[in-house]
Design an enzyme around this catalytic site. Structure first.
Site, mmCIF file in Angstrom:
data_model
loop_
_atom_site.group_PDB
_atom_site.id
_atom_site.type_symbol
_atom_site.label_atom_id
_atom_site.label_comp_id
_atom_site.label_asym_id
_atom_site.label_seq_id
_atom_site.Cartn_x
_atom_site.Cartn_y
_atom_site.Cartn_z
ATOM 1 N N GLY A 151 0.766 -1.235 0.000
ATOM 2 C CA GLY A 151 0.000 0.000 0.000
ATOM 3 C C GLY A 151 0.795 1.281 0.000
ATOM 4 O O GLY A 151 0.211 2.363 -0.139
ATOM 5 N N ARG B 270 2.978 -1.524 -5.894
ATOM 6 C CA ARG B 270 3.293 -0.282 -6.589
ATOM 7 C C ARG B 270 4.671 0.282 -6.243
ATOM 8 O O ARG B 270 5.426 0.685 -7.122
ATOM 9 C CB ARG B 270 2.237 0.762 -6.226
ATOM 10 C CG ARG B 270 2.328 2.055 -7.033
ATOM 11 C CD ARG B 270 1.444 3.146 -6.425
ATOM 12 N NE ARG B 270 0.171 2.672 -5.971
ATOM 13 C CZ ARG B 270 -0.945 2.641 -6.714
ATOM 14 N NH1 ARG B 270 -0.912 3.102 -7.940
ATOM 15 N NH2 ARG B 270 -2.066 2.165 -6.224
ATOM 16 N N ARG C 258 -5.570 3.936 -15.105
ATOM 17 C CA ARG C 258 -5.520 4.651 -13.815
ATOM 18 C C ARG C 258 -6.058 6.089 -13.879
ATOM 19 O O ARG C 258 -6.824 6.487 -13.008
ATOM 20 C CB ARG C 258 -4.101 4.651 -13.235
ATOM 21 C CG ARG C 258 -3.556 3.260 -12.900
ATOM 22 C CD ARG C 258 -2.469 3.302 -11.858
ATOM 23 N NE ARG C 258 -2.995 3.584 -10.546
ATOM 24 C CZ ARG C 258 -3.012 4.743 -9.962
ATOM 25 N NH1 ARG C 258 -2.471 5.778 -10.548
ATOM 26 N NH2 ARG C 258 -3.543 4.901 -8.775
ATOM 27 N N TYR D 269 -9.285 6.335 -11.526
ATOM 28 C CA TYR D 269 -9.067 6.914 -10.187
ATOM 29 C C TYR D 269 -8.619 8.363 -10.249
ATOM 30 O O TYR D 269 -8.167 8.900 -9.234
ATOM 31 C CB TYR D 269 -7.952 6.173 -9.443
ATOM 32 C CG TYR D 269 -7.976 4.674 -9.511
ATOM 33 C CD1 TYR D 269 -8.943 3.944 -8.822
ATOM 34 C CD2 TYR D 269 -7.006 3.982 -10.227
ATOM 35 C CE1 TYR D 269 -8.939 2.559 -8.863
ATOM 36 C CE2 TYR D 269 -6.998 2.595 -10.265
ATOM 37 C CZ TYR D 269 -7.965 1.896 -9.582
ATOM 38 O OH TYR D 269 -7.964 0.537 -9.611
ATOM 39 N N CYS E 98 -13.519 6.121 -27.251
ATOM 40 C CA CYS E 98 -14.709 6.966 -27.409
ATOM 41 C C CYS E 98 -15.390 7.285 -26.089
ATOM 42 O O CYS E 98 -16.570 6.954 -25.887
ATOM 43 C CB CYS E 98 -15.676 6.269 -28.351
ATOM 44 S SG CYS E 98 -14.900 6.034 -29.934
ATOM 45 N N TYR F 237 0.059 -1.611 -12.069
ATOM 46 C CA TYR F 237 -1.343 -1.415 -12.444
ATOM 47 C C TYR F 237 -1.470 -0.699 -13.795
ATOM 48 O O TYR F 237 -2.377 0.101 -14.007
ATOM 49 C CB TYR F 237 -2.095 -0.657 -11.336
ATOM 50 C CG TYR F 237 -1.915 -1.312 -9.978
ATOM 51 C CD1 TYR F 237 -2.483 -2.549 -9.713
ATOM 52 C CD2 TYR F 237 -1.138 -0.716 -8.984
ATOM 53 C CE1 TYR F 237 -2.297 -3.174 -8.483
ATOM 54 C CE2 TYR F 237 -0.946 -1.328 -7.753
ATOM 55 C CZ TYR F 237 -1.528 -2.553 -7.520
ATOM 56 O OH TYR F 237 -1.336 -3.167 -6.306
HETATM 57 N N1 LLP Z 1 -1.653 -6.971 -0.695
HETATM 58 C C1 LLP Z 1 -2.961 -7.064 -0.963
HETATM 59 C C2 LLP Z 1 -3.776 -8.047 -0.251
HETATM 60 C C3 LLP Z 1 -3.537 -6.227 -1.937
HETATM 61 O O1 LLP Z 1 -4.836 -6.322 -2.197
HETATM 62 C C4 LLP Z 1 -2.721 -5.287 -2.618
HETATM 63 C C5 LLP Z 1 -3.293 -4.380 -3.605
HETATM 64 C C6 LLP Z 1 -1.356 -5.235 -2.307
HETATM 65 C C7 LLP Z 1 -0.851 -6.083 -1.326
HETATM 66 C C8 LLP Z 1 -0.390 -4.304 -2.983
HETATM 67 O O2 LLP Z 1 -0.697 -2.959 -2.790
HETATM 68 P P1 LLP Z 1 0.298 -1.829 -3.357
HETATM 69 O O3 LLP Z 1 1.596 -1.933 -2.586
HETATM 70 O O4 LLP Z 1 0.508 -2.085 -4.788
HETATM 71 O O5 LLP Z 1 -0.427 -0.570 -3.106
HETATM 72 N N2 LLP Z 1 -5.475 -0.832 -9.252
HETATM 73 C C9 LLP Z 1 -5.228 0.122 -8.188
HETATM 74 C C10 LLP Z 1 -4.516 -0.483 -7.009
HETATM 75 C C11 LLP Z 1 -5.276 -1.631 -6.383
HETATM 76 C C12 LLP Z 1 -4.543 -2.296 -5.262
HETATM 77 C C13 LLP Z 1 -5.242 -3.540 -4.827
HETATM 78 N N3 LLP Z 1 -4.552 -4.278 -3.824
HETATM 79 C C14 LLP Z 1 -4.432 1.304 -8.755
HETATM 80 O O6 LLP Z 1 -4.096 1.295 -9.943
HETATM 81 O O7 LLP Z 1 -4.176 2.255 -8.023
#
Ligand code: LLP
Length: 408
Positions: free
Chosen positions: A230, A267, A303, A307, A341, A370
């Protein structure tokens, strides 16, 4: 990105749009994560969240750096196995695991299933019994913390679908300890994504530790605490903590309590190791606005449309000064838009660019996470290729789709 390959050469050879990753940047970020975790906790595991980028070549590179994988489907389990990541470094999260996925995970011998409801735990127990294999389970706690991010990617609030409350988590882990086919190994939380402050992570970690201590007091000692992923990247308006700061903030309390530290970054590991390279098709003025129409659409990179994600856009190799003449009198603030479109198909709004013209290349930054992962065939468009640069060489790690992909 620490590489020497001109992006214009890749565009000429592979075409645009194309995702381009730097091997040096990826390896450096992965190694930095592992090092930060090892410096913080005697026992640790960094699991890359495969949903951020499931390209097998990238997964292989990350696995070689000692990373494990956080999985969310049978498809991601397949990818991680294909990339050679050993099963004891694999975790499976998600609210909707199917029976087939649970069976696939148990038979693969993964480290643990991260359970998100009583009903899921009962189903896992039944499948474990049928297979005559004990199932290692961790429970995902919903720590109920607020976080300043887009509502669609905040996951740690009480009313979200993810995880269970502390009381239920406690009961589930105690029940698992007493169950012949379940083995409680950990406690996990993941509060959301693109979070650029440490406070909510500290709160979630504290909630994990409180519950773990409570369980320990009644004789249920877990192996690990998983603080999730996150951590955000710097945005145009707000800087994010560095990964090492985040690892220290969440990891030190976990290490002090004597638990193995598990992290699930997505990310912050791969996001800024990749760009989306796109070419300007047209420049047009309408309704008092300038539109730079590029060949990457929301199907390639969702993205910004989904968002309001802000991604810096850098011009690459502008073609001569010729394009400046006609617009010398304009403040060159533009809408960078794709060919799909929908008005939402906008990569950047009111964005300041040097004067660009048809044929120029633009790099959409922070597209390694992503990006390709959320691409689609919407509008009959072919999903783009992926290229990995290493020094002065590049490799196509996913081909551009061809028309036959549109036929099903
Ligand atoms: N662990 C779990 C259980 C998760 O659901 C996620 C992401 C992560 C780790 C990794 O999170 P990160 O470090 O990447 O923030 N599509 C969205 C992001 C969705 C994230 C979903 N879960 C975007 O493009 O911002």
């Amino acid at each position: 990105m620490g590489e020497e390959m001109p992006l214009s050469r890749i565009a000429a050879a592979v075409g645009t749009p194309v995702y381009v990753y730097s091997q040096a940047a990826l390896v450096e970020r992965a190694a930095a994560y592992v090092q930060a975790a090892q410096q913080t906790a005697a026992r640790c595991l960094v699991c890359f969240a495969v949903k951020a980028n499931g390209n097998p070549a990238l997964l292989r590179l990350l696995g070689e750096q000692g990373l494990g994988a956080d999985l969310t489907s049978g498809g991601e389990l397949f990818l991680a196995q294909f990339a050679g990541i050993p099963p004891h470094r694999l975790l499976f999260s998600g609210v909707g695991k199917t029976s087939a996925e649970i069976q696939q995970a148990l038979q693969a011998g993964i480290r643990a299933l991260h359970v998100e409801s009583w009903a899921e735990m009962e189903r896992i127990a039944g499948i474990a019994q049928t297979l005559q294999m004990a199932a290692p389970v961790a429970v995902r706690l919903n720590p109920d913390v607020a976080a300043d991010t887009h509502p669609a990617i905040h996951t740690g609030g009480r009313q979200h679908k993810f995880g269970v409350n502390a009381q239920a988590a406690r009961q589930m882990l105690l029940a698992a300890a007493d169950h012949p086919w379940l083995s409680p190994v950990g406690l996990a939380a993941h509060i959301g994504s693109q979070i650029r402050e440490l406070a909510p992570f500290r709160q979630a970690t504290a909630a994990l530790l409180r519950l773990a201590a409570d369980l320990e007091a009644v004789g249920c000692r877990l192996q690990y605490l998983d603080v999730g992923g996150g951590l955000g990247l710097d945005s145009i308006s707000q800087a994010a903590p560095r990964p090492a700061e985040w690892v220290a903030a969440v990891g030190e309390p976990v290490a002090q309590a004597g638990y193995e530290l598990v992290l699930e970054p997505g990310r912050s590991l791969v996001g800024d190791a990749g760009i989306l390279l796109t070419r300007v098709e047209y420049v047009k003025e309408e309704g008092g606005k300038w539109f730079v129409v590029v060949d990457a659409g929301m199907n390639d990179f969702l993205r910004p449309a989904l968002y309001g994600g802000e991604h810096p856009i850098w011009p690459v190799a502008l073609r001569s000064g010729r394009q400046r003449e006609s617009r010398a009198d304009h403040t060159w603030r533009v809408e960078v838009v794709g060919p799909v479109c929908e008005s939402g198909d906008t990569l950047a709004r009111d964005y300041e660019l040097p004067p660009v013209a048809a044929g120029d290349l633009l790099a959409v930054m922070q597209a390694g996470a992503y990006g390709y992962a959320m691409s689609s065939n919407y509008n009959g468009r072919l999903r783009p290729p992926e290229v990995l640069i290493s020094g002065a060489a590049y490799q196509i790690i996913r081909q551009r789709q061809t028309m036959t992909h549109l036929l099903g």
